[in-house]
Design an enzyme around this catalytic site. Structure first.
Site, PDB file in Angstrom:
ATOM      1  N   ASP A   8       0.867  -1.165   0.000  1.00 40.22           N
ATOM      2  CA  ASP A   8       0.000   0.000   0.000  1.00 40.22           C
ATOM      3  C   ASP A   8       0.912   1.225   0.000  1.00 40.22           C
ATOM      4  O   ASP A   8       2.122   1.113   0.230  1.00 40.22           O
ATOM      5  CB  ASP A   8      -0.894  -0.030   1.241  1.00 40.22           C
ATOM      6  CG  ASP A   8      -1.693   1.240   1.417  1.00 40.22           C
ATOM      7  OD1 ASP A   8      -2.410   1.630   0.482  1.00 40.22           O
ATOM      8  OD2 ASP A   8      -1.592   1.844   2.497  1.00 40.22           O
ATOM      9  N   ASP A  10      -0.111   5.209   0.907  1.00 41.46           N
ATOM     10  CA  ASP A  10      -0.314   6.221   1.945  1.00 41.46           C
ATOM     11  C   ASP A  10      -0.392   5.583   3.327  1.00 41.46           C
ATOM     12  O   ASP A  10      -1.223   4.708   3.586  1.00 41.46           O
ATOM     13  CB  ASP A  10      -1.588   7.013   1.658  1.00 41.46           C
ATOM     14  CG  ASP A  10      -1.497   7.777   0.348  1.00 41.46           C
ATOM     15  OD1 ASP A  10      -0.520   8.529   0.176  1.00 41.46           O
ATOM     16  OD2 ASP A  10      -2.387   7.618  -0.508  1.00 41.46           O
TER      17      ASP A  10
END
Length: 256
Positions: A8, A10
């Site tokens: 991922d 952020d």
């Protein structure tokens, strides 16, 4: 056999959410809107994945009287937010989370494939990766509207796996949120979770490992859930052993 790592973006690669929040507020000012998202409100809005979707949710639930009038302006506002984020990122002293660059370098040197799977806009992702890894490093970037359904749907992870050319049981996902963990697990992946400052109350217990960060040899992480990691950091050799244990404990992983 472990063949790929999927991250991922952020909150996982870097603590980017304060920059995103500032970018939203800058876009609101540019649009002549007297809105300002503080940390508490933004933390609640982060339960909605995708910046455009987050904005639409805010209109519907926090500005219902203005929703019909302003909904057509959402693409314009979101585009301004993306420009503001890229601009802010260029001047912000944003650092990768502990252990991220080390593990990526170890994986790259060992010939593993690397991908990101995120709901963030591709321009945001490109700007961050250029900042953190100017020499490059990811083989696949699955981002933004590349899939119709955002996390917790597994669609973006399925897209990343397809691009990498590996099965789910040949990869590990790294996440920082419950929605992300559910997306990765639904795609059949084992998950290492590192909680971000932006989501302090998210329950990450559905991941097979939860640690404060990936750690460094001279700065060990804090173990939150799961088995201890040798030396208090996620090395590639330790990750391979951990991945093998997950496969042995749950042979169906990767068959979803």
């Amino acid at each position: 056999m472990l063949k790929a790592l999927i991250f991922d973006v952020d909150g996982t690669l870097a603590e980017t959410e304060p920059v995103h929040r500032a970018a939203f507020n800058a876009a609101f000012a540019e649009a002549g809107l007297a809105w300002s998202w503080d940390e508490a409100l933004y933390g609640d809005l982060l339960q909605v994945t995708g910046g455009r979707e987050r904005l639409l949710h805010y209109l519907a639930h926090h500005r219902p009287a203005e929703a019909a009038r302003l909904a057509p302006r959402v693409p314009e506002i979101y585009a301004a937010k993306t420009r503001a984020y890229v601009s802010l990122l260029a001047s912000d002293r944003l650092a990768p989370r502990p252990g991220v660059l080390r593990l990526i370098a170890e994986a790259r040197a060992a010939g593993l494939r690397l991908a990101v799977a995120t709901t963030s806009h591709p321009d945001n992702v490109a700007a961050l990766l250029d900042r953190l890894l100017p020499e490059g490093g990811f083989d696949v970037v699955a981002a933004g509207d590349a899939v119709a359904e955002k996390k917790p749907s597994p669609a973006v992870y399925a897209l990343a796996l397809d691009g990498l050319g590996v099965a789910a049981d040949e990869a590990v996902a790294f996440e920082d949120s419950l929605n992300g963990i559910r997306a990765a697990r639904s795609a059949g992946l084992s998950v290492v979770a590192t909680p971000s400052r932006a989501l302090p109350d998210d329950d990450l217990g559905e991941a097979q490992a939860v640690i404060s960060d990936l750690g460094e040899p001279d700065a060990p992480h804090r173990l939150i859930a799961g088995a201890p990691w040798p030396g208090g950091h996620v090395s590639l050799s330790a990750l391979r052993d951990w991945h093998a244990r997950q496969a042995a404990a749950c042979p169906a992983v990767g068959m979803a």
